[in-house]
Design a protein around this motif. Structure first.
Motif, PDB file in Angstrom:
ATOM      1  N   GLY A 300      21.052  -6.330 -25.564  1.00 12.44           N
ATOM      2  CA  GLY A 300      19.865  -6.926 -24.957  1.00 12.44           C
ATOM      3  C   GLY A 300      20.195  -7.509 -23.593  1.00 12.44           C
ATOM      4  N   ILE A 301      19.491  -7.061 -22.582  1.00 11.08           N
ATOM      5  CA  ILE A 301      19.709  -7.558 -21.220  1.00 11.08           C
ATOM      6  C   ILE A 301      18.399  -8.139 -20.730  1.00 11.08           C
ATOM      7  N   PRO A 302      18.395  -9.429 -20.353  1.00 14.27           N
ATOM      8  CA  PRO A 302      17.144 -10.045 -19.890  1.00 14.27           C
ATOM      9  C   PRO A 302      16.749  -9.549 -18.506  1.00 14.27           C
ATOM     10  N   ASP A 303      15.452  -9.320 -18.360  1.00 22.29           N
ATOM     11  CA  ASP A 303      14.917  -8.929 -17.054  1.00 22.29           C
ATOM     12  C   ASP A 303      14.573 -10.210 -16.310  1.00 22.29           C
ATOM     13  N   GLU A 308      11.666 -10.618 -20.036  1.00 19.97           N
ATOM     14  CA  GLU A 308      11.726  -9.791 -21.235  1.00 19.97           C
ATOM     15  C   GLU A 308      13.145  -9.276 -21.464  1.00 19.97           C
ATOM     16  N   ILE A 309      13.430  -9.004 -22.743  1.00 21.21           N
ATOM     17  CA  ILE A 309      14.738  -8.466 -23.103  1.00 21.21           C
ATOM     18  C   ILE A 309      14.651  -6.943 -23.119  1.00 21.21           C
ATOM     19  N   ARG A 310      15.498  -6.299 -22.319  1.00 18.67           N
ATOM     20  CA  ARG A 310      15.544  -4.839 -22.269  1.00 18.67           C
ATOM     21  C   ARG A 310      16.755  -4.358 -23.048  1.00 18.67           C
ATOM     22  N   LEU A 311      16.514  -3.418 -23.941  1.00 16.91           N
ATOM     23  CA  LEU A 311      17.590  -2.868 -24.758  1.00 16.91           C
ATOM     24  C   LEU A 311      18.249  -1.698 -24.057  1.00 16.91           C
ATOM     25  N   THR A 312      19.562  -1.679 -24.062  1.00 15.29           N
ATOM     26  CA  THR A 312      20.303  -0.595 -23.445  1.00 15.29           C
ATOM     27  C   THR A 312      21.570  -0.324 -24.237  1.00 15.29           C
ATOM     28  N   PHE A 313      22.097   0.867 -24.050  1.00 11.86           N
ATOM     29  CA  PHE A 313      23.324   1.248 -24.764  1.00 11.86           C
ATOM     30  C   PHE A 313      24.470   1.293 -23.750  1.00 11.86           C
ATOM     31  N   ASP A 314      25.545   0.602 -24.076  1.00  6.02           N
ATOM     32  CA  ASP A 314      26.699   0.570 -23.197  1.00  6.02           C
ATOM     33  C   ASP A 314      27.515   1.843 -23.409  1.00  6.02           C
ATOM     34  N   LYS A 315      27.481   2.716 -22.432  1.00  8.89           N
ATOM     35  CA  LYS A 315      28.162   4.004 -22.580  1.00  8.89           C
ATOM     36  C   LYS A 315      29.674   3.857 -22.592  1.00  8.89           C
ATOM     37  N   ASP A 316      30.174   2.684 -22.173  1.00  5.06           N
ATOM     38  CA  ASP A 316      31.621   2.473 -22.151  1.00  5.06           C
ATOM     39  C   ASP A 316      32.171   1.977 -23.495  1.00  5.06           C
ATOM     40  N   ASP A 317      31.276   1.587 -24.427  1.00  5.19           N
ATOM     41  CA  ASP A 317      31.741   1.153 -25.756  1.00  5.19           C
ATOM     42  C   ASP A 317      32.306   2.333 -26.532  1.00  5.19           C
TER      43      ASP A 317
END
Length: 512
Positions: A300-303, A308-317
């Motif tokens: 969750g990354i806040p805008d 608002e909280i934007r959901l994203t996937f960390d491609k480096d995980d």
């Protein structure tokens, strides 16, 4: 004294008086020019195809485009004419009466690099349906030079679909004065009036590129200040310009004396080919990897702007932690990537290339798309000539027209040379050749199998049917005097394998 100065005798005849400055929107509005506006719209449209501006749209995505119109024109140009071609005058005549004119024509061609320029201009000529060349005497350089023009600057003055004997040729000039830009157009008219050859000049000025403008004095531009409004050519029996028209009938405008470009009848196929190429290119762009992830695996990354909280996937995980209390089987990443339909697109594009080849008169397989780009196939000479290939037939039709064009250029040079007096001496005073005595030997190297050709002449020599020096001349494409010297030297270099000594070459018995 230049040609334009030496032939002027009476002025005002055949010229349009400046008088009231009436603005003309285009050259086709000129009262002397009766050509169809649709015909020149076609030429302008063909020019856009040749320039590669045919496949564009108004949305945000720039469409892929390959300039097949130019590739087709280039394919024709390279098999029609090259600098190895020979232009001969009176070759079969043993009286040597054409030696003088032959040497003079050759010198003019060499000084102007005529063959190289013709090779260069043939590509746009095949694209637009024609080419115009006009020889003239340049007072500055003191020699005859050539002006070249494409069909969009050439305007026949008669409606006959045969030889064009009267025309207007347009020459464009741009001049900037302060913050203003002026566009100038010189219209040079070649006319037969009461059986006499007249050349008249009219200069037009406009502040708009697309408008012909109003007629102004020739002295407005320094480069035209020495031109007379009208001049009569004495002892002129044929036009001082030559027009090359592509082979075939103008089926788009049947009553036009202008030719059609080699791709004028297949623009729809060119558009469809670009559409297929663009679809393939777009599929590659949108074919990047896509996957679906469960929400519990996203960060969750806040805008900052909305909170608002934007959901994203960390491609480096490279690992993730299962959230307690949930079913591990529900934690599944789904790959949504679809395979790119490469084979299907390559097949579709090659299918349209085959259709294009048929429509423009080239052999099947001339162009090939391999997934990376469209290339011209370099077929062997045997493949090109075998079964009387379509490319070979089409090429022969075009070279027939090109040979007539070159003959016209030679005859126009003779007319100009006889009419141009410098320091009391005419540039050319010899006898003009008859039309049939002007020959053009097109270099057929692209269609000839060099090894087969070499074997052919070697067999003739071995059978005693031709001398060795002639075989060398034919195989190596060198003049006969050079071939004789090469043959003599080759004989001197022959060594007897038994004695190790040079064999008797027979040099003393050799007759030049």
């Amino acid at each position: 004294m230049s040609f334009w100065q030496s032939i002027k005798r009476v002025f005002g005849k055949g010229a349009v008086a400046i008088g009231a400055k009436k603005e003309l929107q285009s050259i086709l509005d000129h009262p002397k020019i009766q050509m169809s506006r649709e015909e020149y719209d076609r030429i302008q449209n063909s020019l856009l195809y040749y320039q590669g501006y045919t496949h564009c749209n108004s949305d945000q995505r720039a469409k892929a485009n390959i300039n097949m119109a130019r590739k087709v024109a280039s394919e024709y140009a390279k098999v029609m004419f090259n600098e190895q071609a020979e232009i001969t005058i009176g070759k079969e005549d043993k009286s040597n009466k054409y030696d003088e004119v032959s040497a003079w024509i050759e010198s003019v061609f060499q000084k102007n690099d005529f063959k190289r320029n013709l090779s260069k201009y043939l590509e746009p000529a095949m694209a637009l349906g024609g080419l115009v060349v006009r020889p003239y005497f340049n007072d500055q350089s003191g020699k005859i030079e050539f002006s070249w023009a494409l069909p969009d600057a050439f305007f026949p003055l008669e409606s006959s679909t045969n030889k064009i004997s009267q025309c207007a040729i347009a020459f464009k000039t741009i001049k900037t004065e302060g913050s203003k830009t002026f566009f100038y157009t010189l219209l040079e008219f070649h006319e037969w009036i009461d059986g006499e050859y007249w050349i008249s000049n009219e200069l037009y000025e406009s502040e708009k590129h697309s408008v012909l403008g109003v007629q102004v004095s020739l002295k407005t531009l320094e480069q035209y200040s020495e031109l007379e409004p009208s001049a009569r050519g004495e002892e002129i029996d044929r036009p001082i310009f030559s027009y090359f028209k592509t082979a075939g009938f103008n089926n788009i405008h049947p009553y036009s004396p202008l030719g059609v470009g080699v791709y004028d009848n297949c623009k729809q196929t060119l558009d469809r080919l670009n559409t297929a190429l663009d679809a393939f290119d777009h599929e590659i762009d949108v074919g990047k990897r896509r996957a679906a992830f469960p929400e519990s695996m996203l960060n969750g990354i806040p805008d900052k702007s909305t909170g608002e909280i934007r959901l994203t996937f960390d491609k480096d995980d490279d690992f993730y932690v299962i959230v307690p209390g949930t079913n591990p089987d529900e934690f599944k990443i789904t790959d949504l990537t679809q395979d790119i339909r490469t084979e299907q697109y390559i097949g579709a594009i090659n299918h349209r290339l085959r259709l294009l080849e048929m429509e423009v008169g080239l052999s099947t397989g001339t162009f090939v798309f391999d997934g990376q780009g469209i290339r011209s196939t370099n077929k062997t000479a045997t493949e090109v000539i075998s079964e009387n290939s379509q490319t070979y037939q089409s090429r022969n039709q075009q070279t027939t027209e090109l040979e007539e064009f070159i003959r016209d250029v030679v005859l126009a040079l003779c007319e100009l040379g006889r009419a141009t007096e410098i320091d009391g001496k005419y540039l050319f005073i010899g006898e003009s050749p008859n039309r049939e005595e002007i020959g053009v030997n097109f270099d057929d190297g692209i269609f000839l199998d060099k090894k087969s050709e070499s074997d052919y002449y070697r067999e003739l020599k071995n059978d005693g049917l031709i001398p060795g020096w002639l075989a060398i001349s034919k195989i190596m494409k060198v003049p006969e005097n050079v071939a004789r010297k090469i043959y003599i030297q080759a004989q001197l270099d022959v060594v007897d394998e038994t004695t190790g000594k040079i064999r008797d070459s027979g040099f003393e018995d050799f007759e030049e």
